[in-house]
Design a protein around this motif. Structure first.
Motif, PDB file in Angstrom:
ATOM      1  N   GLN A  13      -3.663   1.792  -6.331  1.00 52.33           N
ATOM      2  CA  GLN A  13      -3.424   1.659  -7.767  1.00 52.33           C
ATOM      3  C   GLN A  13      -1.949   1.413  -8.049  1.00 52.33           C
ATOM      4  O   GLN A  13      -1.078   1.789  -7.245  1.00 52.33           O
ATOM      5  CB  GLN A  13      -3.865   2.929  -8.484  1.00 52.33           C
ATOM      6  N   ALA A  14      -1.691   0.794  -9.163  1.00 53.16           N
ATOM      7  CA  ALA A  14      -0.310   0.559  -9.575  1.00 53.16           C
ATOM      8  C   ALA A  14       0.447   1.884  -9.609  1.00 53.16           C
ATOM      9  O   ALA A  14      -0.080   2.900 -10.064  1.00 53.16           O
ATOM     10  CB  ALA A  14      -0.276  -0.113 -10.940  1.00 53.16           C
ATOM     11  N   GLY A  15       1.673   1.844  -9.096  1.00 51.35           N
ATOM     12  CA  GLY A  15       2.479   3.042  -9.009  1.00 51.35           C
ATOM     13  C   GLY A  15       2.353   3.760  -7.681  1.00 51.35           C
ATOM     14  O   GLY A  15       3.141   4.667  -7.395  1.00 51.35           O
ATOM     15  N   GLY A  16       1.384   3.363  -6.896  1.00 54.55           N
ATOM     16  CA  GLY A  16       1.145   3.996  -5.612  1.00 54.55           C
ATOM     17  C   GLY A  16       2.023   3.449  -4.504  1.00 54.55           C
ATOM     18  O   GLY A  16       2.924   2.626  -4.746  1.00 54.55           O
ATOM     19  N   SER A  17       1.753   3.908  -3.288  1.00 54.15           N
ATOM     20  CA  SER A  17       2.559   3.539  -2.125  1.00 54.15           C
ATOM     21  C   SER A  17       1.668   3.124  -0.968  1.00 54.15           C
ATOM     22  O   SER A  17       0.517   3.561  -0.860  1.00 54.15           O
ATOM     23  CB  SER A  17       3.422   4.720  -1.678  1.00 54.15           C
ATOM     24  N   LEU A  18       2.223   2.273  -0.121  1.00 57.76           N
ATOM     25  CA  LEU A  18       1.591   1.886   1.135  1.00 57.76           C
ATOM     26  C   LEU A  18       2.681   1.687   2.169  1.00 57.76           C
ATOM     27  O   LEU A  18       3.813   1.333   1.818  1.00 57.76           O
ATOM     28  CB  LEU A  18       0.804   0.583   1.001  1.00 57.76           C
ATOM     29  N   ARG A  19       2.306   1.873   3.417  1.00 61.43           N
ATOM     30  CA  ARG A  19       3.228   1.602   4.507  1.00 61.43           C
ATOM     31  C   ARG A  19       2.589   0.602   5.457  1.00 61.43           C
ATOM     32  O   ARG A  19       1.520   0.857   6.012  1.00 61.43           O
ATOM     33  CB  ARG A  19       3.583   2.876   5.267  1.00 61.43           C
ATOM     34  N   PHE A  67      10.955  -1.107  -2.018  1.00 65.51           N
ATOM     35  CA  PHE A  67      10.507  -1.306  -0.637  1.00 65.51           C
ATOM     36  C   PHE A  67      11.638  -0.988   0.316  1.00 65.51           C
ATOM     37  O   PHE A  67      12.817  -1.228   0.026  1.00 65.51           O
ATOM     38  CB  PHE A  67      10.083  -2.759  -0.414  1.00 65.51           C
ATOM     39  N   THR A  68      11.261  -0.482   1.494  1.00 63.15           N
ATOM     40  CA  THR A  68      12.242  -0.206   2.538  1.00 63.15           C
ATOM     41  C   THR A  68      11.719  -0.726   3.874  1.00 63.15           C
ATOM     42  O   THR A  68      10.612  -0.362   4.280  1.00 63.15           O
ATOM     43  CB  THR A  68      12.512   1.304   2.659  1.00 63.15           C
ATOM     44  N   MET A  82       6.366   0.682   1.037  1.00 62.82           N
ATOM     45  CA  MET A  82       6.285   0.107  -0.309  1.00 62.82           C
ATOM     46  C   MET A  82       5.938   1.210  -1.296  1.00 62.82           C
ATOM     47  O   MET A  82       4.929   1.906  -1.118  1.00 62.82           O
ATOM     48  CB  MET A  82       5.218  -0.991  -0.341  1.00 62.82           C
ATOM     49  N   THR A  83       6.760   1.373  -2.290  1.00 60.46           N
ATOM     50  CA  THR A  83       6.529   2.377  -3.325  1.00 60.46           C
ATOM     51  C   THR A  83       6.516   1.723  -4.692  1.00 60.46           C
ATOM     52  O   THR A  83       6.925   0.573  -4.849  1.00 60.46           O
ATOM     53  CB  THR A  83       7.609   3.474  -3.285  1.00 60.46           C
ATOM     54  N   LYS A  84       6.064   2.472  -5.674  1.00 63.10           N
ATOM     55  CA  LYS A  84       6.014   1.982  -7.059  1.00 63.10           C
ATOM     56  C   LYS A  84       5.378   0.598  -7.116  1.00 63.10           C
ATOM     57  O   LYS A  84       5.905  -0.319  -7.759  1.00 63.10           O
ATOM     58  CB  LYS A  84       7.418   1.967  -7.661  1.00 63.10           C
TER      59      LYS A  84
END
Length: 112
Positions: A13-19, A67-68, A82-84
């Protein structure tokens, strides 16, 4: 045989994070720089972030602060935290090794 294999994509969902992670195998030099690109439906592939062998990172303006990119030279992997996340981040994300190798991509879908 050179292989770059991405993992970690999915639906969020929007606002979430993935790596995202990318593992390199075969005759790829560990010291090569690596990048993440993405391609949204109907759009050209674009650079998201890159990291040199020495760890210097650069980012597209659209992901700065969210993102980092990081790398583990011992494992020859590169990751993208990836955040936000926003719906406009929806795309297939590709790992690229500066020696000229591409992964097959992993799909990231961000729902609003």
């Amino acid at each position: 045989q050179v292989q770059l294999v991405e993992s970690g994509g999915g639906l969020v969902q929007a606002g979430g994070s993935l790596r995202l992670s990318c593992a390199a195998s075969g005759s790829i030099r560990t010291i090569n720089g690596k990048s993440w690109y993405r391609q949204a439906p109907g759009k050209q592939r674009e650079l998201v972030a890159g990291i040199s062998s020495g760890g210097t990172a650069n980012y597209a303006d659209s992901v700065k602060g969210r993102f980092t990119i990081s790398r583990d030279n011992a494992k020859n992997t590169v990751s993208l935290q990836m955040t936000k996340l926003k719906p406009e981040d929806t795309a297939v994300y590709y790992c690229y090794d500066w020696g000229g190798y591409w992964g097959k991509g992993t799909l990231v879908t961000v729902s609003s």
